[in-house]
Scaffold this active site. Sequence first.
Site, mmCIF file in Angstrom:
data_model
loop_
_atom_site.group_PDB
_atom_site.id
_atom_site.type_symbol
_atom_site.label_atom_id
_atom_site.label_comp_id
_atom_site.label_asym_id
_atom_site.label_seq_id
_atom_site.Cartn_x
_atom_site.Cartn_y
_atom_site.Cartn_z
ATOM 1 N N GLU A 121 44.515 22.923 28.802
ATOM 2 C CA GLU A 121 43.400 23.858 28.245
ATOM 3 C C GLU A 121 42.728 24.420 29.311
ATOM 4 O OE1 GLU A 121 42.659 24.766 25.214
ATOM 5 O OE2 GLU A 121 43.891 23.403 24.292
ATOM 6 N N THR A 144 43.641 16.922 26.188
ATOM 7 C CA THR A 144 44.902 17.362 27.006
ATOM 8 C C THR A 144 44.860 17.106 28.304
ATOM 9 O OG1 THR A 144 45.832 18.785 25.313
ATOM 10 C CG2 THR A 144 46.456 19.514 27.583
ATOM 11 N N THR A 162 44.059 23.383 39.810
ATOM 12 C CA THR A 162 43.273 24.669 40.265
ATOM 13 C C THR A 162 42.334 24.445 41.109
ATOM 14 O OG1 THR A 162 41.507 25.960 39.146
ATOM 15 C CG2 THR A 162 41.799 23.768 38.509
ATOM 16 N N ASP A 163 41.839 25.411 41.974
ATOM 17 C CA ASP A 163 40.689 25.407 43.106
ATOM 18 C C ASP A 163 39.449 25.165 42.543
ATOM 19 O OD1 ASP A 163 40.447 27.974 41.697
ATOM 20 O OD2 ASP A 163 40.324 29.048 43.473
ATOM 21 N N GLU A 164 39.322 25.417 40.927
ATOM 22 C CA GLU A 164 37.983 25.016 40.658
ATOM 23 C C GLU A 164 37.539 23.774 40.713
ATOM 24 O OE1 GLU A 164 36.906 26.985 36.859
ATOM 25 O OE2 GLU A 164 38.449 28.746 37.411
ATOM 26 N N TYR A 173 35.922 22.460 31.902
ATOM 27 C CA TYR A 173 37.397 22.543 32.446
ATOM 28 C C TYR A 173 37.524 22.055 33.733
ATOM 29 C CZ TYR A 173 41.210 25.051 34.508
ATOM 30 O OH TYR A 173 42.217 25.408 35.123
ATOM 31 N N LYS A 213 40.172 18.967 34.849
ATOM 32 C CA LYS A 213 41.329 19.144 35.716
ATOM 33 C C LYS A 213 41.031 18.205 36.878
ATOM 34 C CE LYS A 213 44.409 21.588 35.769
ATOM 35 N NZ LYS A 213 45.715 21.435 34.964
ATOM 36 N N LYS A 231 41.121 36.327 29.320
ATOM 37 C CA LYS A 231 40.697 36.181 30.916
ATOM 38 C C LYS A 231 40.424 37.432 31.386
ATOM 39 C CE LYS A 231 42.031 31.793 30.588
ATOM 40 N NZ LYS A 231 43.352 31.156 31.012
ATOM 41 N N ARG A 283 36.186 35.804 43.371
ATOM 42 C CA ARG A 283 37.629 35.062 42.952
ATOM 43 C C ARG A 283 38.862 35.561 43.955
ATOM 44 N NH1 ARG A 283 34.187 32.798 40.667
ATOM 45 N NH2 ARG A 283 34.064 31.881 38.727
HETATM 46 P P1 NAD Z 1 47.492 28.937 29.427
HETATM 47 O O1 NAD Z 1 46.193 28.604 28.775
HETATM 48 O O2 NAD Z 1 48.153 30.263 29.377
HETATM 49 O O3 NAD Z 1 48.764 27.915 28.840
HETATM 50 C C1 NAD Z 1 48.515 26.676 28.747
HETATM 51 C C2 NAD Z 1 50.084 26.347 28.145
HETATM 52 O O4 NAD Z 1 49.890 24.691 27.915
HETATM 53 C C3 NAD Z 1 50.002 26.878 26.519
HETATM 54 O O5 NAD Z 1 51.233 27.233 26.123
HETATM 55 C C4 NAD Z 1 49.568 25.780 25.601
HETATM 56 O O6 NAD Z 1 50.316 25.750 24.403
HETATM 57 C C5 NAD Z 1 50.124 24.514 26.176
HETATM 58 N N1 NAD Z 1 49.507 23.270 25.855
HETATM 59 C C6 NAD Z 1 48.140 23.062 25.871
HETATM 60 N N2 NAD Z 1 47.737 21.866 25.396
HETATM 61 C C7 NAD Z 1 48.953 21.142 25.452
HETATM 62 C C8 NAD Z 1 49.356 19.662 25.104
HETATM 63 N N3 NAD Z 1 48.532 18.860 24.764
HETATM 64 N N4 NAD Z 1 50.775 19.606 25.228
HETATM 65 C C9 NAD Z 1 51.809 20.256 25.456
HETATM 66 N N5 NAD Z 1 51.217 21.686 25.762
HETATM 67 C C10 NAD Z 1 49.967 22.082 25.711
HETATM 68 O O7 NAD Z 1 47.251 28.339 30.801
HETATM 69 P P2 NAD Z 1 47.675 28.989 32.404
HETATM 70 O O8 NAD Z 1 46.714 29.962 32.789
HETATM 71 O O9 NAD Z 1 49.129 29.320 32.045
HETATM 72 O O10 NAD Z 1 47.604 27.723 33.357
HETATM 73 C C11 NAD Z 1 48.521 26.783 33.468
HETATM 74 C C12 NAD Z 1 48.280 25.841 34.376
HETATM 75 O O11 NAD Z 1 47.788 26.191 35.514
HETATM 76 C C13 NAD Z 1 47.108 24.901 33.915
HETATM 77 O O12 NAD Z 1 47.154 23.553 34.088
HETATM 78 C C14 NAD Z 1 45.820 25.442 34.480
HETATM 79 O O13 NAD Z 1 44.721 24.511 34.871
HETATM 80 C C15 NAD Z 1 46.643 25.586 36.097
HETATM 81 N N6 NAD Z 1 45.908 26.887 36.830
HETATM 82 C C16 NAD Z 1 45.660 27.995 36.098
HETATM 83 C C17 NAD Z 1 45.281 29.183 37.047
HETATM 84 C C18 NAD Z 1 44.994 30.558 36.127
HETATM 85 O O14 NAD Z 1 44.607 31.494 36.968
HETATM 86 N N7 NAD Z 1 45.552 30.758 35.005
HETATM 87 C C19 NAD Z 1 44.843 29.010 38.135
HETATM 88 C C20 NAD Z 1 45.410 27.852 38.869
HETATM 89 C C21 NAD Z 1 45.833 26.601 37.891
HETATM 90 O O1 DAU Z 2 40.383 29.749 40.004
HETATM 91 C C1 DAU Z 2 41.497 29.334 38.942
HETATM 92 C C2 DAU Z 2 41.139 29.513 37.480
HETATM 93 O O2 DAU Z 2 41.018 30.666 37.161
HETATM 94 C C3 DAU Z 2 42.015 28.492 36.675
HETATM 95 O O3 DAU Z 2 41.961 27.347 36.819
HETATM 96 C C4 DAU Z 2 41.640 28.754 35.195
HETATM 97 O O4 DAU Z 2 42.593 28.362 34.159
HETATM 98 C C5 DAU Z 2 41.480 30.413 34.795
HETATM 99 O O5 DAU Z 2 41.184 30.555 33.479
HETATM 100 C C6 DAU Z 2 40.671 31.021 35.840
HETATM 101 O O6 DAU Z 2 39.177 30.699 35.825
HETATM 102 P P1 DAU Z 2 38.056 31.740 35.643
HETATM 103 O O7 DAU Z 2 37.132 31.409 35.023
HETATM 104 O O8 DAU Z 2 37.961 32.188 37.198
HETATM 105 O O9 DAU Z 2 38.814 33.100 34.914
HETATM 106 P P2 DAU Z 2 38.292 34.034 33.779
HETATM 107 O O10 DAU Z 2 39.256 35.133 33.823
HETATM 108 O O11 DAU Z 2 37.656 33.438 32.658
HETATM 109 O O12 DAU Z 2 37.088 34.862 34.764
HETATM 110 C C7 DAU Z 2 37.129 35.266 36.034
HETATM 111 C C8 DAU Z 2 35.811 35.746 36.635
HETATM 112 O O13 DAU Z 2 35.423 36.804 35.730
HETATM 113 C C9 DAU Z 2 34.660 34.820 36.245
HETATM 114 O O14 DAU Z 2 33.821 34.855 37.555
HETATM 115 C C10 DAU Z 2 34.056 35.087 34.941
HETATM 116 C C11 DAU Z 2 34.490 36.588 34.966
HETATM 117 N N1 DAU Z 2 34.381 37.295 33.573
HETATM 118 C C12 DAU Z 2 35.285 36.708 32.797
HETATM 119 C C13 DAU Z 2 35.398 37.328 31.301
HETATM 120 C C14 DAU Z 2 36.423 36.468 30.564
HETATM 121 C C15 DAU Z 2 33.542 38.159 33.350
HETATM 122 O O15 DAU Z 2 32.531 38.713 34.006
HETATM 123 N N2 DAU Z 2 33.770 38.746 32.058
HETATM 124 C C16 DAU Z 2 34.746 38.287 31.075
HETATM 125 O O16 DAU Z 2 34.515 38.861 29.925
#
Ligand code: NAD
Ligand code: DAU
Length: 356
Positions: A82, A98, A132-134, A158, A162, A197, A222
């Site tokens: 998630e 998860t 993640t860096d978070e 979240y 992680k 996002k 970010r």
């Molecule tokens: P996403 O939410 O787009 O995709 C997550 C996927 O995992 C989905 O396809 C979902 O169906 C699947 N999933 C969820 N629960 C599951 C479970 N119990 N079993 C099997 N599959 C399951 O996420 P994303 O943005 O692609 O991120 C992927 C990974 O990278 C995550 O671990 C996230 O923490 C990490 N990450 C994301 C970012 C970012 O900016 N999006 C940055 C750094 C790290």
């Molecule tokens: O840093 C890595 C992370 O980046 C990942 O681990 C996460 O899975 C990914 O979702 C992302 O997290 P953020 O919270 O940084 O991403 P998000 O796109 O939700 O938000 C980016 C920034 O924008 C954050 O400061 C919140 C802001 N935001 C977001 C939304 C959705 C807004 O100002 N308005 C918005 O509607």
Amino acid sequence: MILVTGGAGFIGSNFVLDWLAGGDEPVVNLDKLTYAGNLANLASVQGDVRHTFVQGDIGDSALIDRLLAEHRPRAIVNFAAESHVDRSIHGAEDFIATNIVGTFRLLEAARGHWSQLPADDKAAFRFLHVSTDEVYGTLAPDAPAFTEEHVYEPNSPYSASKAASDHLVRAWRHTHGLPVLTTNCSNNYGPYHFPEKLIPLMIVNALAGKPLPIYGDGQQVRDWLYVTDHCSAIRRVLEAGRLGETYNIGGWNEKTNLAIVHTICDLLDELQPRADGQSYRTQITHVQDRPGHDRRYAIDARKIERELGWRPAETFDTGIRKTVGWYLANAGWVQNVQSGAYRDWVATQYGVGQGA
Ligand code: NAD
Ligand code: DAU
């Protein structure tokens, strides 16, 4: 072959597509298909014999045991999670299930499989955990960027989940000797990004004439990385990362949220101007801030560059232009996601437990 989990999500699907474009090694793709999983992301590899899709949960130990025994992957790359901070604030249950319990079960299954492998296969096996860096928490404006030695200080449900998963991965190495690698990456953007996002939400809202909601003052920072650069970093870590190590991955690309949204508006003004001739910037609106909102993230990516020679290929200018272009060219994908039709399509196309 390799086992990818979460390979129907944003980064996972980009990873699978890149992997298959770059070589012939097959992928088994295990994904639960939550709201964030979208098999339409994988439409271009539907029917490709190198790609086996399995709908299932990383927390389903019997399923994982069966997949490992049947396919005997040389590596597991764990994207499944998630991933949305705002959702974790509204309800953290799925994040615990998860990101923590699921990762634990996956580690246990991997350990059972790995411990019985012949010596050569055992030595070659890898469990790569995508994080993640978070997990590092928030940075003051003038603080140095996160290195791999930075203390873990997660602030959202979240990031706490992680962080917990990272600790489990570390412990399975330290205690059980499992050959793990962990990557901690900054914010990704690019094709197939779910429009909850920031970047995809702003693009699709702008085009739909809706408000562009900026949390608080929009001065949160970010460090943005184009998604295929994240994929190439993971491939590199899988190939040559030192066992038990963590690698920070980032784009050297710190931007405020407001600057990001201005850039998106300006690109849309250029590529698809509004009919009334006004700028998309007029749709920007400031809304209530996210509770516990981290002010700044920034990644020091020198370790992966020094040890593994990885650097991002895209600049923010090239990556964001590609991204906006992709959303303009893929209105059907956006429409399917927004209407929820992608979920019906999955059911009709694949049935339960089937795949591409
Ligand atoms: P996403 O939410 O787009 O995709 C997550 C996927 O995992 C989905 O396809 C979902 O169906 C699947 N999933 C969820 N629960 C599951 C479970 N119990 N079993 C099997 N599959 C399951 O996420 P994303 O943005 O692609 O991120 C992927 C990974 O990278 C995550 O671990 C996230 O923490 C990490 N990450 C994301 C970012 C970012 O900016 N999006 C940055 C750094 C790290
Ligand atoms: O840093 C890595 C992370 O980046 C990942 O681990 C996460 O899975 C990914 O979702 C992302 O997290 P953020 O919270 O940084 O991403 P998000 O796109 O939700 O938000 C980016 C920034 O924008 C954050 O400061 C919140 C802001 N935001 C977001 C939304 C959705 C807004 O100002 N308005 C918005 O509607």
